[in-house]
Design a protein around this motif. Structure first.
Motif, PDB file in Angstrom:
ATOM      1  N   LEU A 161       6.041  -1.331   4.097  1.00 56.75           N
ATOM      2  CA  LEU A 161       5.433  -2.417   4.884  1.00 56.75           C
ATOM      3  C   LEU A 161       4.183  -1.905   5.607  1.00 56.75           C
ATOM      4  O   LEU A 161       4.076  -0.731   5.896  1.00 56.75           O
ATOM      5  CB  LEU A 161       6.431  -2.954   5.914  1.00 56.75           C
ATOM      6  CG  LEU A 161       7.791  -3.392   5.372  1.00 56.75           C
ATOM      7  CD1 LEU A 161       8.723  -3.735   6.528  1.00 56.75           C
ATOM      8  CD2 LEU A 161       7.641  -4.587   4.449  1.00 56.75           C
ATOM      9  N   GLY A 162       3.291  -2.824   5.924  1.00 58.58           N
ATOM     10  CA  GLY A 162       2.095  -2.482   6.704  1.00 58.58           C
ATOM     11  C   GLY A 162       1.119  -1.598   5.962  1.00 58.58           C
ATOM     12  O   GLY A 162       0.653  -0.588   6.474  1.00 58.58           O
ATOM     13  N   THR A 173      -2.595  -1.124   7.743  1.00 59.70           N
ATOM     14  CA  THR A 173      -2.628  -0.271   8.935  1.00 59.70           C
ATOM     15  C   THR A 173      -2.310   1.173   8.553  1.00 59.70           C
ATOM     16  O   THR A 173      -2.857   2.108   9.111  1.00 59.70           O
ATOM     17  CB  THR A 173      -1.619  -0.760   9.999  1.00 59.70           C
ATOM     18  OG1 THR A 173      -0.443  -1.214   9.357  1.00 59.70           O
ATOM     19  CG2 THR A 173      -2.210  -1.856  10.839  1.00 59.70           C
ATOM     20  N   TYR A 174      -1.443   1.345   7.574  1.00 60.77           N
ATOM     21  CA  TYR A 174      -1.095   2.688   7.104  1.00 60.77           C
ATOM     22  C   TYR A 174      -2.321   3.373   6.506  1.00 60.77           C
ATOM     23  O   TYR A 174      -2.604   4.528   6.794  1.00 60.77           O
ATOM     24  CB  TYR A 174       0.013   2.574   6.059  1.00 60.77           C
ATOM     25  CG  TYR A 174       0.526   3.883   5.509  1.00 60.77           C
ATOM     26  CD1 TYR A 174       1.630   4.499   6.079  1.00 60.77           C
ATOM     27  CD2 TYR A 174      -0.073   4.491   4.410  1.00 60.77           C
ATOM     28  CE1 TYR A 174       2.116   5.695   5.577  1.00 60.77           C
ATOM     29  CE2 TYR A 174       0.400   5.681   3.896  1.00 60.77           C
ATOM     30  CZ  TYR A 174       1.499   6.280   4.479  1.00 60.77           C
ATOM     31  OH  TYR A 174       1.980   7.465   3.982  1.00 60.77           O
ATOM     32  N   ARG A 175      -3.065   2.643   5.666  1.00 63.40           N
ATOM     33  CA  ARG A 175      -4.246   3.212   5.026  1.00 63.40           C
ATOM     34  C   ARG A 175      -5.292   3.566   6.071  1.00 63.40           C
ATOM     35  O   ARG A 175      -5.883   4.651   6.035  1.00 63.40           O
ATOM     36  CB  ARG A 175      -4.829   2.229   4.008  1.00 63.40           C
ATOM     37  CG  ARG A 175      -5.914   2.858   3.139  1.00 63.40           C
ATOM     38  CD  ARG A 175      -6.615   1.857   2.239  1.00 63.40           C
ATOM     39  NE  ARG A 175      -5.718   1.090   1.412  1.00 63.40           N
ATOM     40  CZ  ARG A 175      -5.475  -0.216   1.562  1.00 63.40           C
ATOM     41  NH1 ARG A 175      -6.081  -0.882   2.528  1.00 63.40           N
ATOM     42  NH2 ARG A 175      -4.658  -0.852   0.770  1.00 63.40           N
ATOM     43  N   ALA A 176      -5.502   2.657   7.045  1.00 64.52           N
ATOM     44  CA  ALA A 176      -6.503   2.910   8.091  1.00 64.52           C
ATOM     45  C   ALA A 176      -6.136   4.137   8.911  1.00 64.52           C
ATOM     46  O   ALA A 176      -6.994   4.921   9.304  1.00 64.52           O
ATOM     47  CB  ALA A 176      -6.628   1.690   8.994  1.00 64.52           C
ATOM     48  N   ALA A 177      -4.839   4.308   9.164  1.00 66.13           N
ATOM     49  CA  ALA A 177      -4.412   5.401  10.031  1.00 66.13           C
ATOM     50  C   ALA A 177      -4.374   6.730   9.298  1.00 66.13           C
ATOM     51  O   ALA A 177      -4.730   7.754   9.869  1.00 66.13           O
ATOM     52  CB  ALA A 177      -3.043   5.094  10.618  1.00 66.13           C
ATOM     53  N   THR A 178      -3.930   6.749   8.077  1.00 63.60           N
ATOM     54  CA  THR A 178      -3.682   8.032   7.413  1.00 63.60           C
ATOM     55  C   THR A 178      -4.730   8.370   6.366  1.00 63.60           C
ATOM     56  O   THR A 178      -4.822   9.521   5.949  1.00 63.60           O
ATOM     57  CB  THR A 178      -2.319   8.013   6.696  1.00 63.60           C
ATOM     58  OG1 THR A 178      -2.368   7.030   5.651  1.00 63.60           O
ATOM     59  CG2 THR A 178      -1.197   7.666   7.652  1.00 63.60           C
ATOM     60  N   GLY A 179      -5.485   7.381   5.898  1.00 54.26           N
ATOM     61  CA  GLY A 179      -6.418   7.620   4.819  1.00 54.26           C
ATOM     62  C   GLY A 179      -5.721   7.733   3.469  1.00 54.26           C
ATOM     63  O   GLY A 179      -6.334   8.111   2.484  1.00 54.26           O
ATOM     64  N   LEU A 180      -4.425   7.447   3.449  1.00 52.04           N
ATOM     65  CA  LEU A 180      -3.645   7.532   2.209  1.00 52.04           C
ATOM     66  C   LEU A 180      -3.099   6.151   1.860  1.00 52.04           C
ATOM     67  O   LEU A 180      -3.046   5.266   2.704  1.00 52.04           O
ATOM     68  CB  LEU A 180      -2.467   8.500   2.387  1.00 52.04           C
ATOM     69  CG  LEU A 180      -2.797   9.920   2.848  1.00 52.04           C
ATOM     70  CD1 LEU A 180      -1.517  10.650   3.233  1.00 52.04           C
ATOM     71  CD2 LEU A 180      -3.525  10.679   1.743  1.00 52.04           C
ATOM     72  N   GLU A 181      -2.689   5.984   0.595  1.00 51.82           N
ATOM     73  CA  GLU A 181      -2.074   4.722   0.185  1.00 51.82           C
ATOM     74  C   GLU A 181      -0.580   4.776   0.465  1.00 51.82           C
ATOM     75  O   GLU A 181       0.073   5.798   0.258  1.00 51.82           O
ATOM     76  CB  GLU A 181      -2.296   4.493  -1.315  1.00 51.82           C
ATOM     77  CG  GLU A 181      -3.718   4.105  -1.681  1.00 51.82           C
ATOM     78  CD  GLU A 181      -4.188   2.838  -0.972  1.00 51.82           C
ATOM     79  OE1 GLU A 181      -3.406   1.875  -0.871  1.00 51.82           O
ATOM     80  OE2 GLU A 181      -5.341   2.819  -0.518  1.00 51.82           O
ATOM     81  N   ARG A 182      -0.034   3.665   0.941  1.00 54.73           N
ATOM     82  CA  ARG A 182       1.405   3.644   1.210  1.00 54.73           C
ATOM     83  C   ARG A 182       2.166   3.205  -0.029  1.00 54.73           C
ATOM     84  O   ARG A 182       1.922   2.146  -0.577  1.00 54.73           O
ATOM     85  CB  ARG A 182       1.709   2.696   2.366  1.00 54.73           C
ATOM     86  CG  ARG A 182       3.200   2.535   2.633  1.00 54.73           C
ATOM     87  CD  ARG A 182       3.479   1.907   3.977  1.00 54.73           C
ATOM     88  NE  ARG A 182       4.243   2.855   4.787  1.00 54.73           N
ATOM     89  CZ  ARG A 182       4.504   2.703   6.062  1.00 54.73           C
ATOM     90  NH1 ARG A 182       4.049   1.669   6.709  1.00 54.73           N
ATOM     91  NH2 ARG A 182       5.222   3.585   6.700  1.00 54.73           N
TER      92      ARG A 182
END
Lengths: 150, 449
Positions: free
Chosen positions: A102-103, A106-115
């Motif tokens: 989920l999310g 926001t995950y991509r923006a925060a970590t620079g990785l794909e969730r």
């Protein structure tokens, strides 16, 4: 005081303290456009636990107990199913966003990785828990059997 | 204190309050199904003793979670209007400068807040399981006092579940709730804490009595076969028609403890470096972006921050300002200044952290370049245009610490765009989001200005 209110004055003071803080907070956030949502989540959390989560796990446990009656001899398999099931369920709930992925934004923006959903990991973890519990059960059964013969 | 014994939280079946006739009528007219529900509780483990064991664990650990949570708010620097929520009115914390030593301070307080908070989830659920028959009690109350107490329990249970739910979703970047996390989590914590104080004040004597009723050490030697229900209690926690035990009390406690340890083991990796990080199997920060010297996590990518590569190229200048003195330095000029290396953690509000070796120019040296040796505060601005954390104010102690750097390199290599190239702030014990990346300017306020 006690006859009318039903408790000593100290009780009333403690209640007043708790309500004062809650009331003050409520007044404080009342202006927020999302205040209604916060209230909904606050009350919703109680309803979700008391009237959904608890009945679900209690009913599941009852069904499990009815199926796995304690054997006349040797260890009961009941807790060997219950414990890994409980652990797997708890892990699912606590790490829900990771398991279901989920999310994403926001995950991509925060970590620079794909969730990526980690459902596979959770299933492996669940399998490992059941396996460990099953092995322990087999061991206990073998021991009970063995000791009876000796 | 003895008078407690006859309160709703007391040991004797409480009498009816005013209006007596009304409460009695309520008690005598239960809705259909109440009797069946009462007899449906079967666990022989439920009772004041087990509830008190779980209660004691929470009584000892929850204050740690509450205090570390408040420290987190303090670490954000409420004095500079950069702790969220901004305006907390009466619930303001005392103004203290957040220290820079020990450098792992925030790493530990916030790691503890998140990890312990997660580890307490099974204990909270077990505690709720142990008292849930009370929810379906009839009559629901016998006096105004009991009505109020039930309402504070709504604040207590709602509060802890709300804090758990918002905290878990925030640290996993799934903002399903659609409201501001900081506002909700901060004020929710106060509602919960106030209800907790009232609850503990009322129930502590019961906890002590219950734990004395069967010494913990002795109870831990009793196996399943020897497990008997507790004697009936006035609160009705003990089942009216208990079934056979399927687990001992020590088994139930070991189960909850084991689940707690399991969650801890799946969480703590996000606060560790190297191979340990991967043990946080299901958390965002269990991932290492890559295995190189810059392969540690970030909290915002350059892309998400809208950093234009043209602005961070050769044309980039760092602007230093103090009063009417201004200096602009390019990266080469910064690299020509005395370089200092420090091993400092980046720690985030989500509980994850990582320890890295940073090299760059001391912030106090930069202050001296514009004659601001007597610095009072520094306002750091990022190239990032939008975003809550595109600026941060550092207090004097944070500028003057010998390890406070404008870092240019990390682990012996240049910063990468995601780590804040061309330059970023790193200050000991400062929350990660205030270690501004892609720094554009630093403005020093002088103490004597």
């Amino acid at each position: 005081m006690r006859a009318g209110y039903g408790a000593p004055l100290r009780h009333l003071l403690l209640m007043a303290g708790a309500f004062a803080v809650a009331g003050w907070v409520l007044a404080r956030i009342a202006g927020e456009p999302t205040a209604g949502r916060m209230l909904l989540w606050f009350v919703g959390a109680v309803i979700a636990h008391d009237l959904v989560l608890f009945p679900v796990y209690a009913t599941a446990d009852r069904a499990l107990r009815a199926r796995l009656a304690a054997p006349a001899r040797g260890p009961s398999p009941l807790n060997h199913v219950r414990v890994p099931a409980l652990a797997a369920g708890l892990i699912f709930l606590v790490y829900l966003p990771g398991v279901l992925g989920l999310g994403r934004d926001t995950y991509r923006a925060a970590t620079g990785l794909e969730r990526e959903p980690l459902l596979g990991r959770w299933l492996l973890l669940t399998a490992a828990l059941f396996l460990a519990s099953g092995l322990l059960y087999a061991l206990r059964r073998w021991r009970a059997h063995h000791l009876r013969r000796v | 204190m003895r008078s407690d014994d006859t309160s709703p939280a007391g040991h004797h079946p409480p009498g009816y309050g005013f209006p007596r006739r009304g409460w009695r009528a309520l008690a005598e007219h239960p809705p259909p199904g109440v009797g069946t529900a009462t007899r449906a509780w079967r666990s022989p483990l439920r009772g004041p003793w087990l509830t008190s064991v779980y209660g004691l664990v929470l009584l000892v650990t929850l204050p740690l979670v509450i205090v570390t949570g408040l420290l987190d708010h303090l670490a954000y620097g409420p004095a500079y209007g950069q702790a969220f929520p901004y305006d907390v009115g009466w619930l303001r914390l005392p103004a203290v400068d957040w220290p820079t030593r020990p450098s792992w301070l925030f790493r530990v307080t916030q790691g503890l807040h998140v990890t312990l908070g997660i580890m307490l989830v099974p204990v909270v659920l077990a505690k709720l399981w142990s008292v849930i028959p009370k929810l379906f009690d009839w009559p629901p109350a016998r006096s105004v006092a009991q009505v109020l107490e039930r309402l504070t329990l709504l604040l207590l249970v709602g509060g802890i579940l709300f804090e758990i739910a918002t905290g878990l979703l925030n640290m996993q970047y799934a903002y399903l709730f659609g409201f501001d996390f900081y506002t909700a989590h901060y004020f929710g914590a106060w509602v919960f804490t106030a209800a907790l104080v009232a609850h503990v004040a009322l129930k502590l004597p019961r906890l002590v009595t219950a734990l004395r009723s069967r010494p913990v050490v002795r109870e831990l030697t009793v196996g399943r076969a020897g497990t008997r229900p507790e004697p009936p209690d006035p609160d009705g926690l003990v089942a009216a028609a208990p079934g056979d035990p399927t687990m001992s009390r020590r088994g139930a406690i070991a189960l909850v403890g084991g689940l707690s340890v399991l969650l801890g083991a799946l969480t703590v990796g996000q606060s560790l470096d190297g191979a340990w990080r991967r043990t946080a199997l299901l958390l965002p920060r269990g991932r290492q972006p890559d295995d190189g010297p810059t392969g540690f996590p970030v909290n915002r990518s350059a892309l998400a921050a809208g950093i234009d590569p043209a602005d961070t190229g050769p044309a980039w200048r760092l602007t230093l300002r103090a009063g009417d003195r201004t200096r602009a330095l390019d990266r080469a000029a910064l690299l020509a200044l005395p370089q200092h290396t420090a091993r400092l953690p980046i720690a985030c509000v989500e509980g994850w952290s990582t320890l890295q070796t940073w090299t760059g120019v001391r912030l106090r040296d930069l202050a001296a370049l514009v004659g601001a040796e007597d610095v009072d505060a520094a306002r750091v601005r990022s190239l990032e245009r939008a975003g809550l954390f595109n600026r941060a104010t550092l207090a004097a102690n944070q500028v003057l610490d010998p390890d406070s750097l404008l870092a240019l390199r990390v682990n012996g290599v240049d910063l990468t765009p995601d780590h804040g190239w061309p330059a970023r702030v790193i200050v000991p014990a400062l929350p990660g989001v205030h270690c501004t990346k892609w720094v554009a300017s630093i403005e020093f306020d002088r103490a004597t200005a």
